[in-house]
Design a protein around this motif. Structure first.
Motif, mmCIF file in Angstrom:
data_model
loop_
_atom_site.group_PDB
_atom_site.id
_atom_site.type_symbol
_atom_site.label_atom_id
_atom_site.label_comp_id
_atom_site.label_asym_id
_atom_site.label_seq_id
_atom_site.Cartn_x
_atom_site.Cartn_y
_atom_site.Cartn_z
ATOM 1 N N HIS A 16 7.496 -4.069 -10.442
ATOM 2 C CA HIS A 16 6.831 -4.405 -9.233
ATOM 3 C C HIS A 16 7.591 -4.542 -7.836
ATOM 4 C CE1 HIS A 16 4.391 -6.603 -12.688
ATOM 5 N NE2 HIS A 16 3.446 -5.777 -12.008
ATOM 6 N N ARG A 17 8.571 -5.497 -7.853
ATOM 7 C CA ARG A 17 9.259 -5.436 -6.612
ATOM 8 C C ARG A 17 9.939 -4.040 -6.060
ATOM 9 N NH1 ARG A 17 13.751 -10.025 -7.758
ATOM 10 N NH2 ARG A 17 14.409 -9.108 -5.585
ATOM 11 N N TRP A 18 10.506 -3.124 -6.790
ATOM 12 C CA TRP A 18 10.913 -1.837 -6.305
ATOM 13 C C TRP A 18 9.740 -1.031 -6.258
ATOM 14 C CZ3 TRP A 18 15.893 -1.294 -9.892
ATOM 15 C CH2 TRP A 18 16.845 -2.131 -9.329
ATOM 16 N N ASN A 19 8.536 -1.268 -6.674
ATOM 17 C CA ASN A 19 7.241 -0.528 -6.395
ATOM 18 C C ASN A 19 6.393 -1.369 -5.526
ATOM 19 O OD1 ASN A 19 7.572 1.872 -8.046
ATOM 20 N ND2 ASN A 19 7.474 0.785 -9.790
ATOM 21 N N ASP A 20 7.102 -2.227 -4.656
ATOM 22 C CA ASP A 20 5.989 -2.567 -3.668
ATOM 23 C C ASP A 20 6.054 -1.839 -2.420
ATOM 24 O OD1 ASP A 20 4.486 -4.242 -2.302
ATOM 25 O OD2 ASP A 20 6.219 -5.796 -1.827
ATOM 26 N N THR A 21 5.234 -0.832 -2.405
ATOM 27 C CA THR A 21 4.988 0.394 -1.320
ATOM 28 C C THR A 21 3.863 0.332 -0.675
ATOM 29 O OG1 THR A 21 4.597 2.021 -3.136
ATOM 30 C CG2 THR A 21 6.710 1.719 -2.604
ATOM 31 N N GLU B 173 3.021 18.294 -9.498
ATOM 32 C CA GLU B 173 1.909 17.321 -10.018
ATOM 33 C C GLU B 173 1.905 16.077 -9.153
ATOM 34 O OE1 GLU B 173 3.268 20.423 -13.256
ATOM 35 O OE2 GLU B 173 4.132 19.354 -11.657
ATOM 36 N N ALA B 174 2.824 15.795 -8.651
ATOM 37 C CA ALA B 174 2.737 14.423 -7.956
ATOM 38 C C ALA B 174 2.862 14.612 -6.295
ATOM 39 C CB ALA B 174 4.014 13.392 -8.222
ATOM 40 N N THR B 175 2.468 15.963 -5.972
ATOM 41 C CA THR B 175 2.162 16.422 -4.527
ATOM 42 C C THR B 175 3.695 16.275 -3.755
ATOM 43 O OG1 THR B 175 0.222 15.431 -4.426
ATOM 44 C CG2 THR B 175 1.094 15.926 -2.390
ATOM 45 N N VAL B 176 4.570 17.343 -4.039
ATOM 46 C CA VAL B 176 5.649 17.575 -3.269
ATOM 47 C C VAL B 176 6.949 16.905 -3.348
ATOM 48 C CG1 VAL B 176 6.626 18.426 -1.111
ATOM 49 C CG2 VAL B 176 4.178 18.528 -1.373
ATOM 50 N N CYS B 177 6.558 15.470 -2.948
ATOM 51 C CA CYS B 177 7.826 14.623 -2.684
ATOM 52 C C CYS B 177 7.368 13.170 -3.003
ATOM 53 C CB CYS B 177 8.427 14.646 -1.393
ATOM 54 S SG CYS B 177 9.683 13.913 -0.885
ATOM 55 N N THR B 178 7.916 12.652 -4.054
ATOM 56 C CA THR B 178 7.485 11.277 -4.433
ATOM 57 C C THR B 178 8.653 9.972 -3.952
ATOM 58 O OG1 THR B 178 6.296 12.147 -6.407
ATOM 59 C CG2 THR B 178 6.488 9.880 -6.353
ATOM 60 N N GLY C 20 16.734 8.132 -4.185
ATOM 61 C CA GLY C 20 15.908 7.358 -3.526
ATOM 62 C C GLY C 20 14.811 6.591 -4.301
ATOM 63 N N GLY C 21 14.056 5.521 -3.829
ATOM 64 C CA GLY C 21 12.993 4.988 -4.107
ATOM 65 C C GLY C 21 11.724 5.703 -3.800
ATOM 66 N N PRO C 22 10.449 5.079 -4.383
ATOM 67 C CA PRO C 22 9.180 5.479 -4.169
ATOM 68 C C PRO C 22 8.785 5.514 -2.657
ATOM 69 C CG PRO C 22 8.890 3.556 -4.899
ATOM 70 C CD PRO C 22 10.277 3.697 -5.229
ATOM 71 N N ASN C 23 8.089 6.656 -2.143
ATOM 72 C CA ASN C 23 7.554 6.649 -0.894
ATOM 73 C C ASN C 23 6.230 5.525 -0.642
ATOM 74 O OD1 ASN C 23 9.341 8.560 -0.562
ATOM 75 N ND2 ASN C 23 7.891 10.356 -0.545
ATOM 76 N N TRP C 24 5.857 5.582 0.426
ATOM 77 C CA TRP C 24 4.665 4.699 0.771
ATOM 78 C C TRP C 24 3.455 5.125 -0.242
ATOM 79 C CZ3 TRP C 24 4.266 5.571 6.873
ATOM 80 C CH2 TRP C 24 5.277 4.654 7.494
ATOM 81 N N ASN C 25 3.077 3.988 -0.867
ATOM 82 C CA ASN C 25 1.906 3.946 -1.593
ATOM 83 C C ASN C 25 2.203 4.812 -2.952
ATOM 84 O OD1 ASN C 25 0.469 2.673 0.130
ATOM 85 N ND2 ASN C 25 -0.166 4.558 1.396
ATOM 86 N N GLU C 26 3.412 4.815 -3.416
ATOM 87 C CA GLU C 26 3.774 5.720 -4.501
ATOM 88 C C GLU C 26 4.400 4.687 -5.428
ATOM 89 O OE1 GLU C 26 2.566 8.499 -4.970
ATOM 90 O OE2 GLU C 26 2.554 9.627 -3.021
ATOM 91 N N ARG C 27 4.668 4.771 -6.788
ATOM 92 C CA ARG C 27 5.331 4.148 -7.635
ATOM 93 C C ARG C 27 6.006 5.052 -8.822
ATOM 94 N NH1 ARG C 27 0.590 1.942 -6.701
ATOM 95 N NH2 ARG C 27 -0.300 2.892 -8.598
ATOM 96 N N VAL C 28 7.179 4.379 -9.117
ATOM 97 C CA VAL C 28 7.953 5.354 -10.205
ATOM 98 C C VAL C 28 8.233 4.235 -11.238
ATOM 99 C CG1 VAL C 28 8.651 7.022 -8.360
ATOM 100 C CG2 VAL C 28 10.147 5.103 -8.928
#
Length: 727
Positions: free
Chosen positions: A137-142, A442-447, A462-470
């Motif tokens: 959750h915390r690292w995916n809080d995007t 499949e995840a649109t260019v750059c996650t 890096g970590g996930p962009n805005w509104n993305e989760r990894v």
């Protein structure tokens, strides 16, 4: 175990002598992790007139990378009193935080086993509750609010903000945002009359040009999805794509159409009758009421074909919903703004091209188009300098060979598509902002995008962009602790809808997300691990997919093409790096008994079926595949290809002699014949760009990259060159 104990008294030195491992000063010769059980040292010592107790003896240095020692403790009456654990670690490999985490996980594991000894080992949880919350959750809080509209709406909003700013330049041509909007509106209305609509496809087969950008925008405004077609692809591949996708029409021109299979429905943008029909349409914004159906975020924006492991490319369908967050995030971190000049370098057949186009056109920047053709090294640097580019997306392979000081106006750079070497990042991260991006089609260019690179160490992704989760998961789809390698799964707004006409493959790769109710996640096949700072480290693949010079390639597709040829019993394709930094595809075939295939003909057959970047640099015939002790292919034992051949004709002039020497130097060969083909000797498009630069710089021969690729031999260049004979 009992058999092993019969050897327990063999001296350690004798064991090393018998096994004879490779010696290295970096670690212990036999093992790096030790588990030791010490005798019970808690008993009381009774020495007359003395008080005595046991004290551990600290060592000046550790013998191994990790040593875990445990002691059974006893009370004075001899009853058990717990176990004391001691962890020694090499401080040049592990920091205190990591060692402490190992301790905590072990204690948690032992407690879980003691609490419920009957549970399967695979169910034991190595993560503390805090760690699980961190990676899940915390690292995916995007979550981030962005303007979420279909792409035509995003572009229209920018036109309203900067109507008179320059939107695009190509040579001596340029269009303002208002002019580009008007042209694309007219073409969109023409396409609607031909049946373009949401849930339908329109193919775009044009070279890099203002017409190409206009066509992409026009298709999007109709509500249809664009299907990019690279006219340099083999005819069979283009035919398959058009047959599989069934676009309602293809936008092209007369010159490009000659390289395409016959298609009854083509919009030729250089045909006077077609241009007259387009010009009759209104330049006003295309409304939903004019479209054949309402445009929704769930509708496809584009379909791009990628390499497929089954021997055929597969079409990835990406919706409008997947794109707004990506462009908003890139505009933010790259600081793209009115006045910025974003280069458009990437072929439209790759999704990163849309990042270049719409990152610029949703920020009020100028999209700068160089002449068509691949660019790399100093040639690339020269073009970017002449065009005064401030922002660019470039693969590391294309960047190699250029010098950072050549581009003083380049203020921001993002690399991606393949691993970025540390030395490249160190050179280019100085005096500019540089980022490393990661993401499959499949995840649109750059996650994910790294933080600004500092030039120290291997770049992270890096970590996930805005509104993305990894998520980094094990084979049971559960998260693994930070620092542990697992497979990378992606979720969030960027996920594609799936594969065109391939529901089974879509269900296999896009699976239910166990961490978000009702959502999907994409299984990338990439290996990664979390770093303590919340950034991801890319560590390779779990399968045979590779990335070379920014292209994602399924080796199985190349193997299928080679195996289908007469005289081939089995085919294997690998990536070799026999020269540092120069990765090449090499094919190995086992011939059919009595009917061996010719390697040159096999390579020619591959060139007829596959794009140039997927054609092996060499094909070798071998009697059998080398296998490891466990019966798997031993790739390291495959023979290296020999690209050099005896010259058919000696150089007849000083310029031919100089060219032969230059060819050999660039290709890493001992000699090259006058009539040898540059690409048959292992060359590729990026090495071709290097050749063009060095021919002009060292020999004074000026030749375009396109002309070189059409005439890739010493003799042809000598004939077509306007350079004087040199002594």
């Amino acid at each position: 175990t009992l058999t092993a104990y019969t050897n327990q008294d063999i001296p350690f030195e004798r064991l090393v002598e018998i096994l004879n491992p490779t010696r290295t000063a970096a670690h212990h010769p036999l093992f790096q992790v030790a588990l030791a059980s010490d005798d019970d040292m808690t008993r009381e010592w009774h020495i007359p007139q003395l008080q005595a107790r046991t004290e551990p003896l600290p060592l000046p240095a550790t013998k191994f990378d990790l040593t875990l020692g445990y002691q059974q403790q006893s009370r004075p009456d001899g009853s058990p009193d717990g176990i004391t654990l001691t962890l020694e670690y090499a401080s040049d490999l592990f920091d205190h935080h990591t060692a402490e985490a190992l301790n905590q996980r072990l204690i948690q594991l032992l407690r879980a086993v003691a609490t419920d000894p009957g549970q399967p080992v695979s169910d034991l949880d190595l993560l503390t509750p805090a760690e699980r919350d961190l990676v899940t959750h915390r690292w995916n809080d995007t979550d981030h609010d962005v303007l979420t509209l279909p792409l035509p709406g995003l572009f229209a909003a920018q036109v309203a903000r900067t109507p008179h700013a320059t939107a695009i330049t190509y040579g001596d041509q340029s269009l303002t945002y208002t002019e580009l909007d008007a042209r694309s509106n007219q073409l969109a209305r023409h396409l609607i009359t031909l049946g373009a609509a949401p849930e339908r496809l329109v193919a775009v087969a044009l070279p890099r040009s203002i017409d190409m950008i206009t066509a992409v925008l026009a298709v999007l405004k109709t509500g249809a999805a664009y299907l990019p077609i690279d006219p340099t692809y083999p005819t069979d591949r283009i035919t398959y794509m058009l047959t599989d996708a069934t676009p309602v029409t293809t936008i092209t021109n007369h010159h490009t159409a000659t390289n395409l299979p016959h298609h009854d429905h083509q919009v030729l943008l250089d045909d006077p009758n077609v241009t007259a029909a387009i010009d009759r349409h209104s330049t006003a914004t295309v409304r939903d009421t004019e479209r054949l159906a309402l445009l929704r975020l769930a509708h496809p924006a584009y379909t791009i074909y990628t390499s497929g492991s089954t021997g055929r490319p597969k079409g990835v369908v990406v919706s409008h919903r997947s794109l707004p967050s990506l462009f908003a995030y890139l505009v933010h971190i790259l600081d793209v703004r009115p006045g910025s000049r974003m280069a458009q370098l990437i072929s439209l057949s790759f999704d990163m091209a849309l990042t270049e186009i719409l990152t610029a056109l949703t920020a009020g920047a100028t999209l700068v188009l160089p002449e068509p053709g691949p660019l790399a090294g100093e040639v690339l640097a020269d073009v970017l300098r002449e065009l005064r580019v401030t922002h660019a997306v470039i693969s590391p392979s294309a960047l190699a060979g250029a010098r950072p000081e050549q581009l003083p106006e380049l203020e921001c750079l993002i690399v991606g598509g393949e691993a970025c070497p540390p030395e490249l990042a160190a050179a280019w991260a100085k005096n500019r902002r540089m980022f490393n991006g990661y993401g499959p089609t499949e995840a649109t260019v750059c996650t994910t995008v790294s933080g600004p690179l500092s030039g120290t160490g291997a770049p992270l992704i890096g970590g996930p962009n805005w509104n993305e989760r990894v998520y980094v998961l094990n084979d049971r789809l559960d998260v693994v602790p930070p620092g542990v390698v697992g497979e990378l799964y992606l979720a969030g707004t960027g996920l594609a809808r799936g594969y065109l006409h391939q529901a089974g493959l879509t269900a296999q790769r896009f699976v239910a997300c166990p961490f978000e109710s009702g959502e999907r996640m994409y299984r990338t096949g990439d290996l990664a691990r979390w770093r303590p700072n919340g950034e991801l480290e890319y560590l390779g693949r779990v399968d045979d997919q590779v990335k070379i010079r920014g292209f994602r390639i399924e080796l199985g597709e190349i193997e299928a093409v080679l195996a289908a040829q007469p005289g081939v019993a089995r085919a294997v394709v690998v990536v070799r790096e026999d020269r540092p930094g120069d990765r090449r595809l090499v094919g190995y075939v086992i011939p059919t008994p009595g009917d061996p295939a010719d390697p040159a003909q096999l390579r020619a057959a591959a060139a007829e079926a596959l794009p140039a970047y997927m054609v092996p640099a060499a094909v070798l015939t071998i009697d059998a595949l080398p296998l490891s002790v466990n019966g798997k292919l031993d790739r390291r034992a495959l023979p290296a290809p020999e690209y050099a051949s005896a010259p058919a004709r000696e150089p007849s002039s000083p310029i031919e002699q100089a060219l032969c020497e230059l060819f050999a130097d660039v290709l890493g060969l001992d000699q090259v014949g006058v009539d040898d083909n540059f690409f048959d000797l292992g060359g590729h498009s990026l090495l071709a760009a290097v050749m063009v630069t060095r021919m002009e710089g060292q020999l004074g021969i000026k030749i375009s990259l396109q002309d070189f690729m059409a005439n890739p031999s010493v003799s042809a260049i000598a004939v077509h060159s306007s350079a004087p004979e040199q002594s």
